[in-house]
Design a protein around this motif. Structure first.
Motif, PDB file in Angstrom:
ATOM      1  N   LEU A   1      27.384  40.026  -0.137  1.00 11.54           N
ATOM      2  CA  LEU A   1      27.892  38.700   0.213  1.00 11.54           C
ATOM      3  C   LEU A   1      29.312  38.781   0.772  1.00 11.54           C
ATOM      4  N   ARG A   2      30.144  39.606   0.180  1.00 14.86           N
ATOM      5  CA  ARG A   2      31.529  39.730   0.657  1.00 14.86           C
ATOM      6  C   ARG A   2      31.573  40.333   2.055  1.00 14.86           C
TER       7      ARG A   2
ATOM      8  N   LEU B   1      30.175  37.360   4.266  1.00  9.48           N
ATOM      9  CA  LEU B   1      30.918  36.091   4.191  1.00  9.48           C
ATOM     10  C   LEU B   1      32.235  36.329   3.449  1.00  9.48           C
TER      11      LEU B   1
ATOM     12  N   ARG C   1      24.313  31.936   3.611  1.00 11.14           N
ATOM     13  CA  ARG C   1      24.964  31.611   4.891  1.00 11.14           C
ATOM     14  C   ARG C   1      24.432  30.278   5.427  1.00 11.14           C
TER      15      ARG C   1
ATOM     16  N   ASP D   1      35.065  34.901   3.280  1.00  9.45           N
ATOM     17  CA  ASP D   1      35.815  33.770   2.728  1.00  9.45           C
ATOM     18  C   ASP D   1      35.113  33.114   1.545  1.00  9.45           C
ATOM     19  N   LEU D   2      33.946  33.618   1.175  1.00  6.30           N
ATOM     20  CA  LEU D   2      33.161  33.028   0.096  1.00  6.30           C
ATOM     21  C   LEU D   2      33.779  33.383  -1.265  1.00  6.30           C
TER      22      LEU D   2
END
Length: 692
Positions: free
Chosen positions: A180-181, A184, A152, A186-187
């Motif tokens: 992570l999803r 974030l 991040r 949009d990653l």
């Protein structure tokens, strides 16, 4: 009986974008200059031209199949996303240490390719999976939270996750990705256990990093392409040709863009393989020469040779070992910087060198009159009389002889204009011939026993001379050769290759475990194929990658796909020894064989190729006019007949020297060969004195 959909194949090359539109009345083609800023614009321009020529309304097009160099170019030019790499503690430098192969032994200033992800963006996790999938060090929640916070704070667009031995147990990679999803959404995230679940951390890490690096860009491009097609009135389904020679959905391509690395050249190999089957040729050398590069591929028993790894972004462009090795299914070929736009220069020793730099489409060769000032292969061919300045690309691109002369004499000072032009073409022909010799020798073959199939805008100009250098007696130039890769897209099956790292000594072969793994691979592959196969019949191809114990690398071994048992050990060993002997000429006694990886391909069944009976010359083709060109083997300018390709009907023949002209290319028939039209529209060039 249902009418097959109208289909379009589109190949974006370094210089030209080729379009082939298959409709009930036949095939319409178009060749337009590639637009680098907006590559989708060239696609639309080409489709509009082909649709106009065929009388097809855009709304009638039912399928668009596309191949692109976008992924390769992004990796070479380092135009990817801001990417982080998360790996196991202690292994962050694997991609920088590489394999410790010194590919240029005597170069004291050896330049290694820079990793796609710099060291400060390579993060490590305290976790460890063993080679058998056992958890040696669990990945705890605090560690996951620490890494999420780092990602991040770094403002990354994409993340690649590659843990040690994740091919054997993906639990830690999946947990990391889920966290992570959630934090974030949009990653862009790529997992090595999904992208390349195979042994060897270097190619696996490289592959997942390359996928993450280009994923946002490719997804954006494909989204723009589909949107532009819809705006133009083309509601067709869109498929991509992957590097292994099959079709995947545009959604799969957006998720796994690393599979598109060699998509354009793979289409050419499929094109050549289709004609190899139709003409009953079991040993074929596919020669694809466009505006930027030339590609050479071996095709045996009607199928192109494939591999599981590929090198991209070489610092020494044609030096094996100088690039980034990725593990993705690919049609195996040798590629050199020998296209129409390849730039000629004088080196420090006063010798003519050609490539690897290319004038591409922007600005293009000097003769294009688009701002190019450096001499290229196209300029040399023009000066040697092999190209008609008023009928290049069907007259769409007028060529300037004066511009070519100026570039040749200015940049290749010290050589007369004729000598410079001859030197450029002879150098590029010898480079291609040498690449073909090396490629066949590395695969344990004798090149004289092969038939060449030539296509691409530049190949028919050079193929005869290449055959003279290689001792090849027969050459086939299929119809539509100038846009061969685009036509090849229309002949490709819907397919998907699933792979799995699963190490076993053959004597300890665990049939139950292997069968369970193969069942999972089949389910994975069928799920992807079902999205585009539309209920079509499919076939399965199984490959085990094997080696002798103690060896560093393995070879592919084809096996029958069925439930395996311990009694099959002898069958597998025999298949391995046969493959090893074919490649190396011998086997090794006293060493045990072992399996490292498995590959399973599910593909739709291709229709049987219509067999073409070889024709000898039965009539003389009408001569449109005569003109001169330089015959390299004779070292002399010869008076040549010019024949329209449309007049080379079945049985029509012409003795070399001759030039056979069409909109997308010209076929040079040297003095040593004669050309005969075949019933499928192909040109068969046979060395004089040989029977057709």
């Amino acid at each position: 009986m249902t009418t097959p959909p109208i289909r379009v194949g589109v190949d974006i090359g370094g210089t030209f974008t080729d379009v082939a539109l298959m409709h009930p009345g036949g095939l319409a083609t178009a060749k337009v200059l590639t637009t680098y800023g907006q590559p989708e614009q060239a696609i639309l321009d080409g489709i509009l031209q082909a649709a106009d020529r065929s009388g097809v309304a855009l709304g009638e097009i039912g399928q668009v199949i596309h191949g692109t160099t976008l992924v390769t170019n992004a990796l070479i030019e380092r135009r990817g996303a801001h990417t982080a790499f998360i790996t196991t503690e202690g292994f962050r430098d694997v991609i920088e240490m590489r394999s410790e192969n010194r590919f240029e032994q005597y170069d004291l200033n050896l330049a290694l390719p820079e990793p796609l992800v710099a060291r400060q963006h390579r993060l490590t996790a305290r976790e460890r999976i063993g080679p058998d999938g056992e958890v040696l060090l669990p990945l705890d929640g605090a560690e996951v939270e620490r890494l999420v916070a780092s990602i991040r704070a770094g403002g990354y667009q994409a993340v690649a996750i590659g843990f040690m031995h994740a091919y054997a147990n993906d639990n830690h990679e999946v947990r990391m990705a889920e966290a992570l999803r959630a934090a974030l959404p949009d990653l862009s995230i790529s997992l090595s256990s999904v992208i390349s679940p195979q042994m060897r951390e270097l190619p696996r890490f490289n592959t997942v990093i390359a996928n993450a690096y280009v994923q946002p860009q490719v997804a954006d491009y494909l989204g723009r392409l589909v949107a532009r097609l819809r705006e133009t009135g083309i509601e067709a389904s869109v498929f991509m040709l992957h590097s292994g020679g099959g079709l995947i959905s545009v959604q799969t391509a957006a998720e796994q863009p690393v599979r598109l690395l060699e998509s354009g050249p793979a289409g050419g190999a499929i094109f050549a393989a289709d004609y190899a089957r139709a003409h009953d040729l079991d040993k074929v050398l596919s020669f694809d020469m466009g505006g930027t590069t030339a590609k050479i591929c071996l095709i045996e028993d009607g199928a192109p040779k494939t591999a599981s790894t590929f090198e991209v972004a070489r610092t020494y462009r044609f030096k094996k070992g100088s690039g980034m090795t990725v593990s993705t299914p690919v049609v195996e070929m040798v590629e050199i910087g020998a296209g129409g736009g390849s730039i000629a220069s004088i080196d420090a020793m006063g010798r003519i060198q050609v490539g690897p730099r290319s004038a591409a489409s922007e600005p293009g060769p000097a003769c294009y009159q688009r701002g190019g000032t450096e001499p290229t292969v196209t300029d040399a061919n023009l000066l040697l009389g092999r190209l008609d300045p008023n009928n290049f690309a069907g007259g769409a691109i007028p060529l300037s002889v004066q511009q070519s002369k100026g570039a040749m004499t200015e940049r290749l000072a010290g050589f007369s204009e004729p000598d410079a032009a001859f030197g450029v073409t002879e150098m590029v022909d010898e480079n291609m011939a040498n690449a073909a010799r090396v490629h066949t020798v590395e695969n344990g073959r004798e090149i004289e026993h092969f038939t060449m199939i030539a296509f691409g805008g530049g190949a028919p100009l050079h193929a005869c001379r290449l055959c003279e250098k290689l001792g090849i007696e027969a050459l086939l130039v299929p119809p539509g050769a100038g846009v061969g890769s685009a036509i090849g897209f229309l002949k490709a099956p819907v397919s998907y290759e699933a792979t799995r790292g699963f190490f076993q000594r053959l004597k300890a072969f665990d049939a139950a475990a292997v069968n369970a793994a193969l069942t999972e691979l089949e389910e994975e592959a069928r799920a992807f194929v079902a999205a585009g196969a539309d209920g079509a019949e499919t076939t399965i191809r199984l490959t085990a990658f094997m080696r002798y114990a103690g060896q560093g690398w393995e070879i592919p071994v084809s096996l029958p796909y069925r439930a395996l048992c311990e009694d099959d050990i002898a069958m597998i060993e025999t298949a391995f020894e046969k493959a090893y002997r074919t490649l190396f000429g011998r086997t090794i006694d006293g060493l045990e064989a072992e399996i490292t990886n498995w590959s399973l391909v599910v593909a739709t069944v291709l229709p049987e190729a219509t067999q073409v009976a070889r024709l000898g010359g039965q009539s003389h083709a009408p001569v449109a006019k005569t003109r001169e060109f330089f015959d390299a083997a004779l070292r002399a300018t010869v008076q040549a007949q010019e024949i329209l390709r449309s007049d080379m009907i079945a049985g029509a023949s012409v003795e070399g020297p001759a030039v056979i002209v069409e909109a997308e290319t010209s076929t040079i028939v040297t003095s040593a060969y004669r050309a005969v039209g075949q019933s499928d529209g192909s040109l068969l060039l046979i060395r004089k004195g040989e029977r057709a």
